[in-house]
Design a protein around this motif. Sequence first.
Motif, PDB file in Angstrom:
ATOM      1  N   GLU A  46       0.829  -1.197   0.000  1.00  0.00           N
ATOM      2  CA  GLU A  46       0.000   0.000   0.000  1.00  0.00           C
ATOM      3  C   GLU A  46       0.870   1.255   0.000  1.00  0.00           C
ATOM      4  O   GLU A  46       1.984   1.263   0.531  1.00  0.00           O
ATOM      5  CB  GLU A  46      -0.928   0.019   1.224  1.00  0.00           C
ATOM      6  N   ASP A  61      -4.349   7.873   4.678  1.00  0.00           N
ATOM      7  CA  ASP A  61      -5.098   8.394   5.830  1.00  0.00           C
ATOM      8  C   ASP A  61      -4.524   7.872   7.150  1.00  0.00           C
ATOM      9  O   ASP A  61      -4.516   8.582   8.157  1.00  0.00           O
ATOM     10  CB  ASP A  61      -6.570   8.006   5.723  1.00  0.00           C
ATOM     11  N   SER A  62      -4.034   6.652   7.129  1.00  0.00           N
ATOM     12  CA  SER A  62      -3.567   6.019   8.358  1.00  0.00           C
ATOM     13  C   SER A  62      -2.295   6.652   8.915  1.00  0.00           C
ATOM     14  O   SER A  62      -1.952   6.428  10.085  1.00  0.00           O
ATOM     15  CB  SER A  62      -3.338   4.529   8.128  1.00  0.00           C
ATOM     16  N   VAL A  63      -1.586   7.443   8.108  1.00  0.00           N
ATOM     17  CA  VAL A  63      -0.322   8.030   8.572  1.00  0.00           C
ATOM     18  C   VAL A  63      -0.359   9.548   8.618  1.00  0.00           C
ATOM     19  O   VAL A  63       0.612  10.171   9.059  1.00  0.00           O
ATOM     20  CB  VAL A  63       0.874   7.561   7.717  1.00  0.00           C
ATOM     21  N   LYS A  86       3.013   3.074  15.560  1.00  0.00           N
ATOM     22  CA  LYS A  86       2.069   2.119  16.134  1.00  0.00           C
ATOM     23  C   LYS A  86       2.438   0.708  15.682  1.00  0.00           C
ATOM     24  O   LYS A  86       3.054   0.542  14.621  1.00  0.00           O
ATOM     25  CB  LYS A  86       0.653   2.440  15.663  1.00  0.00           C
ATOM     26  N   GLU A  88       0.689  -1.359  14.231  1.00  0.00           N
ATOM     27  CA  GLU A  88       0.137  -1.603  12.891  1.00  0.00           C
ATOM     28  C   GLU A  88       0.956  -0.960  11.779  1.00  0.00           C
ATOM     29  O   GLU A  88       0.668  -1.183  10.593  1.00  0.00           O
ATOM     30  CB  GLU A  88      -1.317  -1.126  12.807  1.00  0.00           C
ATOM     31  N   ASP A  89       1.980  -0.183  12.124  1.00  0.00           N
ATOM     32  CA  ASP A  89       2.893   0.347  11.124  1.00  0.00           C
ATOM     33  C   ASP A  89       3.969  -0.668  10.756  1.00  0.00           C
ATOM     34  O   ASP A  89       4.765  -0.420   9.835  1.00  0.00           O
ATOM     35  CB  ASP A  89       3.570   1.621  11.634  1.00  0.00           C
TER      36      ASP A  89
END
Length: 121
Positions: A46, A61-63, A86, A88-89
């Motif tokens: 991604e 968006d997540s970062v 995080k 999830e990173d």
Amino acid sequence: QVQLVESGGGLVQAGGSLRLSCAASGSRFSFDRTGWYRQAPGKQRELVAHITSGGMTNYADSVKGRFTISRDNAKNTVYLQMNSLKPEDTAVYYCNARRVLNVEGASRDWWGQGTQVTVSS
């Protein structure tokens, strides 16, 4: 022969920071866009962030608000400053460089070998 060499990955605790670097060599011409992608185990690669030759940036968006992409044209290097990391990173982060080939939008991509980022909880 274009080469993209990443560095800066590693293990960090949640809330910590890392800075990734991507040094480009072997190209007489600038790229239209450079950026970072990531791929976690079992997931698709991604887009994380990219920066155009004109300096425009785009973030997943997540970062947003945590990661910052920048570049040093004199050094042919792109950076990704990652703060407030995080778990999830956690992923392999790949440097990408793209050159647009024609007005129809055809392009060519180059990729680095990837650097592992692991965020522990």
